[in-house]
Scaffold this motif. Structure first.
Motif, mmCIF file in Angstrom:
data_model
loop_
_atom_site.group_PDB
_atom_site.id
_atom_site.type_symbol
_atom_site.label_atom_id
_atom_site.label_comp_id
_atom_site.label_asym_id
_atom_site.label_seq_id
_atom_site.Cartn_x
_atom_site.Cartn_y
_atom_site.Cartn_z
ATOM 1 N N LYS A 83 -8.587 2.788 1.640
ATOM 2 C CA LYS A 83 -8.601 3.872 0.655
ATOM 3 C C LYS A 83 -7.216 4.177 0.080
ATOM 4 O O LYS A 83 -7.101 4.956 -0.858
ATOM 5 C CB LYS A 83 -9.193 5.132 1.284
ATOM 6 C CG LYS A 83 -10.659 4.976 1.632
ATOM 7 C CD LYS A 83 -11.250 6.241 2.185
ATOM 8 C CE LYS A 83 -12.727 6.000 2.502
ATOM 9 N NZ LYS A 83 -13.387 7.196 2.989
ATOM 10 N N ALA A 84 -6.212 3.555 0.634
ATOM 11 C CA ALA A 84 -4.847 3.807 0.148
ATOM 12 C C ALA A 84 -4.628 3.100 -1.186
ATOM 13 O O ALA A 84 -5.065 1.967 -1.375
ATOM 14 C CB ALA A 84 -3.834 3.308 1.168
ATOM 15 N N LEU A 123 -7.704 -1.444 7.286
ATOM 16 C CA LEU A 123 -7.574 -0.139 7.952
ATOM 17 C C LEU A 123 -7.183 0.953 6.963
ATOM 18 O O LEU A 123 -7.460 2.130 7.185
ATOM 19 C CB LEU A 123 -6.526 -0.209 9.061
ATOM 20 C CG LEU A 123 -6.844 -1.086 10.256
ATOM 21 C CD1 LEU A 123 -5.642 -1.157 11.189
ATOM 22 C CD2 LEU A 123 -8.071 -0.565 10.993
ATOM 23 N N TYR A 124 -6.531 0.544 5.892
ATOM 24 C CA TYR A 124 -6.068 1.487 4.876
ATOM 25 C C TYR A 124 -6.719 1.194 3.526
ATOM 26 O O TYR A 124 -6.080 1.295 2.478
ATOM 27 C CB TYR A 124 -4.537 1.417 4.759
ATOM 28 C CG TYR A 124 -3.831 1.778 6.041
ATOM 29 C CD1 TYR A 124 -3.654 3.109 6.404
ATOM 30 C CD2 TYR A 124 -3.356 0.796 6.901
ATOM 31 C CE1 TYR A 124 -3.013 3.446 7.580
ATOM 32 C CE2 TYR A 124 -2.711 1.122 8.091
ATOM 33 C CZ TYR A 124 -2.546 2.450 8.422
ATOM 34 O OH TYR A 124 -1.913 2.784 9.585
ATOM 35 N N LEU A 160 1.136 4.728 1.241
ATOM 36 C CA LEU A 160 0.547 5.527 2.311
ATOM 37 C C LEU A 160 1.019 6.976 2.319
ATOM 38 O O LEU A 160 0.705 7.717 3.245
ATOM 39 C CB LEU A 160 0.837 4.872 3.666
ATOM 40 C CG LEU A 160 0.253 3.478 3.831
ATOM 41 C CD1 LEU A 160 0.628 2.903 5.187
ATOM 42 C CD2 LEU A 160 -1.245 3.484 3.651
ATOM 43 N N LEU A 191 0.837 -1.201 0.000
ATOM 44 C CA LEU A 191 0.000 0.000 0.000
ATOM 45 C C LEU A 191 0.869 1.246 0.000
ATOM 46 O O LEU A 191 1.864 1.329 0.729
ATOM 47 C CB LEU A 191 -0.903 0.015 1.232
ATOM 48 C CG LEU A 191 -1.886 -1.138 1.387
ATOM 49 C CD1 LEU A 191 -2.678 -0.985 2.678
ATOM 50 C CD2 LEU A 191 -2.800 -1.231 0.184
ATOM 51 N N VAL A 214 -1.449 9.598 3.150
ATOM 52 C CA VAL A 214 -2.554 8.921 3.831
ATOM 53 C C VAL A 214 -2.256 8.764 5.320
ATOM 54 O O VAL A 214 -3.133 8.885 6.156
ATOM 55 C CB VAL A 214 -2.820 7.527 3.202
ATOM 56 C CG1 VAL A 214 -3.880 6.763 3.974
ATOM 57 C CG2 VAL A 214 -3.202 7.664 1.737
ATOM 58 N N SER A 215 -0.985 8.494 5.635
ATOM 59 C CA SER A 215 -0.580 8.234 7.013
ATOM 60 C C SER A 215 0.738 8.930 7.301
ATOM 61 O O SER A 215 1.635 8.943 6.456
ATOM 62 C CB SER A 215 -0.424 6.721 7.229
ATOM 63 O OG SER A 215 0.165 6.461 8.481
ATOM 64 N N GLU A 266 -4.858 -4.493 6.230
ATOM 65 C CA GLU A 266 -5.080 -3.837 4.940
ATOM 66 C C GLU A 266 -6.428 -3.123 4.913
ATOM 67 O O GLU A 266 -6.574 -2.091 4.270
ATOM 68 C CB GLU A 266 -4.985 -4.853 3.810
ATOM 69 C CG GLU A 266 -3.572 -5.348 3.618
ATOM 70 C CD GLU A 266 -3.488 -6.803 3.219
ATOM 71 O OE1 GLU A 266 -2.973 -7.068 2.128
ATOM 72 O OE2 GLU A 266 -3.933 -7.661 4.002
#
Length: 119
Positions: free
Chosen positions: A104-105, A101-102, A25, A23, A28-29, A99
């Motif tokens: 939208k990544a 949890l993210y 990120l 992913l 995103v993070s 996966e």
């Protein structure tokens, strides 16, 4: 970043890690730029994958901030600062659904023939 992700995914695949996904990120993070996920067949397999990655990171002088879970081998986490690698046994991967949890990544495209990448 894409080259580093590709190398890590290839190393995992070479040692028979499956369901490899990555992913992106960035944006995103604030925790990391990327996460890579792989499934191991057993605790010993997860430990071997973790050991392989630590060796490869050291060869390239890539930073390792920490490693967790090597003793149990259920979920091995290697924190490479800009890339965090999660190596799970299948049932643990499903249980924690990291996966998800993210969701939208965006995913990094991987060209590993035997990765059986998750949707």
């Amino acid at each position: 970043m894409e080259e580093k992700i590709g190398l890590i995914a290839a190393w995992l695949a070479d040692k028979k890690g499956t369901a490899i996904s990555a992913l992106d990120l960035r944006g995103v993070s604030g925790l990391t730029e990327a996460m890579i996920f792989a499934t191991a067949r057993s605790a010993r397999h997860a430990q071997a994958l973790g050991e392989e990655l630590m060796e490869r990171f050291r060869e390239r002088r890539w930073e390792i901030l920490g490693v967790e879970g090597m003793t149990q081998g259920q979920w091995v986490l290697l924190d490479g600062n800009d890339v965090i690698v999660h190596i799970f046994q299948d049932e643990v991967r499903s249980l924690f659904n990291m996966e998800g949890l993210y969701a939208k990544a965006p995913r990094f495209p991987l060209t590993i023939e035997d990765s059986e990448a998750r949707p």
